[in-house]
Design a protein around this motif. Structure first.
Motif, PDB file in Angstrom:
ATOM      1  N   ASN A   1      51.867  13.669  53.871  1.00  0.00           N
ATOM      2  CA  ASN A   1      51.851  13.080  52.303  1.00  0.00           C
ATOM      3  C   ASN A   1      52.997  11.937  52.197  1.00  0.00           C
ATOM      4  O   ASN A   1      52.729  11.156  51.587  1.00  0.00           O
ATOM      5  CB  ASN A   1      52.069  14.454  51.272  1.00  0.00           C
TER       6      ASN A   1
ATOM      7  N   HIS B   1      52.418  19.096  56.483  1.00  0.00           N
ATOM      8  CA  HIS B   1      51.708  18.698  55.351  1.00  0.00           C
ATOM      9  C   HIS B   1      52.438  17.717  54.411  1.00  0.00           C
ATOM     10  O   HIS B   1      52.186  16.709  53.962  1.00  0.00           O
ATOM     11  CB  HIS B   1      51.095  20.123  54.563  1.00  0.00           C
ATOM     12  N   CYS B   2      53.488  18.370  54.222  1.00  0.00           N
ATOM     13  CA  CYS B   2      54.590  17.684  53.275  1.00  0.00           C
ATOM     14  C   CYS B   2      55.037  16.147  54.172  1.00  0.00           C
ATOM     15  O   CYS B   2      55.086  15.136  53.199  1.00  0.00           O
ATOM     16  CB  CYS B   2      55.970  18.562  52.983  1.00  0.00           C
TER      17      CYS B   2
ATOM     18  N   TYR C   1      53.321  24.232  50.835  1.00  0.00           N
ATOM     19  CA  TYR C   1      52.743  23.417  51.953  1.00  0.00           C
ATOM     20  C   TYR C   1      53.514  23.564  53.168  1.00  0.00           C
ATOM     21  O   TYR C   1      54.701  23.940  53.154  1.00  0.00           O
ATOM     22  CB  TYR C   1      52.674  21.932  51.595  1.00  0.00           C
ATOM     23  N   SER C   2      52.750  23.325  54.351  1.00  0.00           N
ATOM     24  CA  SER C   2      53.595  23.287  55.804  1.00  0.00           C
ATOM     25  C   SER C   2      54.407  22.035  55.747  1.00  0.00           C
ATOM     26  O   SER C   2      54.104  21.077  54.940  1.00  0.00           O
ATOM     27  CB  SER C   2      52.630  23.496  56.670  1.00  0.00           C
TER      28      SER C   2
ATOM     29  N   ASP D   1      42.647  16.123  51.874  1.00  0.00           N
ATOM     30  CA  ASP D   1      42.954  16.549  50.386  1.00  0.00           C
ATOM     31  C   ASP D   1      41.687  15.880  49.611  1.00  0.00           C
ATOM     32  O   ASP D   1      41.604  16.392  48.414  1.00  0.00           O
ATOM     33  CB  ASP D   1      44.260  16.311  49.835  1.00  0.00           C
TER      34      ASP D   1
END
Length: 413
Positions: free
Chosen positions: A326, A322-323, A318-319, A146
């Motif tokens: 993070n 991805h979450c 977000y997928s 990101d």
């Protein structure tokens, strides 16, 4: 802890002892691999929804030396573009050379590489020559998609992130005794960052916080209180400048729509009662103050929601992967950053700067609106990672090679 294990993995065992002295070359190779991979993935320069306004302005400057109005009655591109002047001039430079979009993107890639090197050097100096925190933060800066993916986009984020990191490195050089040249370099980079995009003032304000932190350590604190007094007197001027800066933005309209993310209805908030909106004819800052005075509970609800979507890294589009990434990286990073901010052996103004950038940006998002993607979060992550690395490395300092005499600058300076 993920950050601790990353350092241990590099240091433990025969592999770590053999390759750690060459970690700088490994980071450089990793950076080159990431940039190549992203350019292949995006198939070169990536045009985004906002790219047209920068390219139109930059193309006119490259062709005419100034912005030539296609329609004298349509001033939006010109007035809005003034808030991104440095990035537009950056684009116009490459367009003027005939390098086109590829020149812009490769220039952004080069600036990002310089920023990665500057981040490593600054953190190593702050750690007294130890390499652990510098390597960890730089590795995260290089690997976190990101951040690096913006190098391929025709948007302000890449150059702004690079300039922000270079401003931090310039601040550390001032501390390291760089003399007049270091001060001039800091002023230049802060000026460029300030004019790269509207929230560039966050980096300049963080430098101001760092300066106040330095003055607060002096006996008597006379200069500190003088500076605080002057800043207090300057508040009306600063608010006036901010009001002018925001005249092409429509903040209260996002409040009325209950948006947590600009233009997105997902997770939008709904007031319990009818909102009282400001009358026509007010500037942006008075409009926000009017809304706050008449709708305080709903504004607080919006602010807390925007803080969550900004800092958590969790967004509805977000997928799950991805979450999850993070949550596993950013959430521990915030905790470690809090530890790093309390390290007494690291120069206080540097810690203040690293902490002020994400906190000030969070405040800006809470009072405006978050982006549906990471265009507001990505620019602060290098500073979060820097503080987090300092927090992680403190407990593992014994595992890092002892620097040779004279490496780095004594932390007590």
């Amino acid at each position: 802890m993920l950050f601790h294990s990353a350092i241990r993995g590099a240091q433990d065992g025969q592999w770590g002892r053999r390759w750690w002295p060459a970690h700088g070359a490994l980071l450089a190779g990793l950076w080159l691999l990431v940039q190549t991979g992203l350019l292949l993935y995006y198939r070169g320069p990536r045009y985004a929804a906002d790219s047209w306004r920068y390219l139109e302005y930059a193309g006119s400057v490259a062709q005419h030396g100034y912005y030539k109005f296609a329609d004298p009655n349509d001033r939006f591109v010109y007035e809005h573009g003034q808030r991104y002047l440095v990035y537009i001039l950056f684009q116009s430079f490459w367009l003027g050379l005939g390098a086109g979009w590829w020149g812009i993107v490769l220039g952004q890639v080069l600036a990002s590489g310089l920023a990665a090197r500057a981040l490593y050097g600054a953190l190593r100096q702050l750690a007294g020559g130890r390499t652990g925190a510098a390597a960890l933060a730089t590795g995260l800066f290089i690997l976190w998609p990101d951040i690096q993916r913006f190098n391929c986009f025709l948007l302000t984020e890449s150059l702004f992130i690079s300039l922000s990191v270079l401003a931090f490195a310039a601040l550390v050089q001032v501390w390291a005794g760089g003399g007049r040249a270091a001060w001039l370099g800091l002023g230049l980079v802060l000026g460029l960052t300030l004019l790269a995009r509207p929230n560039g003032f966050v980096v300049a304000a963080a430098a101001g916080v760092a300066g106040l932190a330095q003055l607060a350590q002096r006996p008597g604190r006379r200069l500190f209180w003088t500076a605080v007094g002057l800043l207090t007197l300057a508040v009306p001027l600063l608010l006036g400048a901010l009001n002018q800066q925001l005249n092409t933005f429509f903040i209260v309209e996002t409040y009325a729509r209950g948006e947590l993310m600009f233009g997105a209805r997902a997770w939008a908030q709904h007031p319990a009662a009818a909102l009282q909106l400001p009358p026509a004819g007010l500037g942006q800052v008075p409009r926000v103050l009017y809304f706050a005075a008449h709708n305080p509970e709903f504004l607080l609800q919006l602010m807390l929601g925007k803080l969550f979507v900004f800092a958590s890294g969790l967004k509805p589009q977000y997928s799950r992967l991805h979450c999850l990434a993070n949550a596993l990286v950013l959430w521990p990073a915030y905790w470690l950053a809090a530890r790093g901010a309390r390290r007494p052996d690291v120069w206080l103004p540097a810690r203040a700067f690293l902490l002020a950038v994400p906190l000030l940006q969070a405040g800006v998002v809470m009072l405006t609106v978050d982006d549906w993607d990471v265009r507001f979060l990505a620019p602060v992550l290098p500073f979060v990672f820097g503080l987090a690395a300092l927090g992680a490395a403190r407990g593992l300092a014994a595992r890092f090679p002892t620097p040779p005499p004279g490496a780095g600058v004594p932390a007590g300076r």
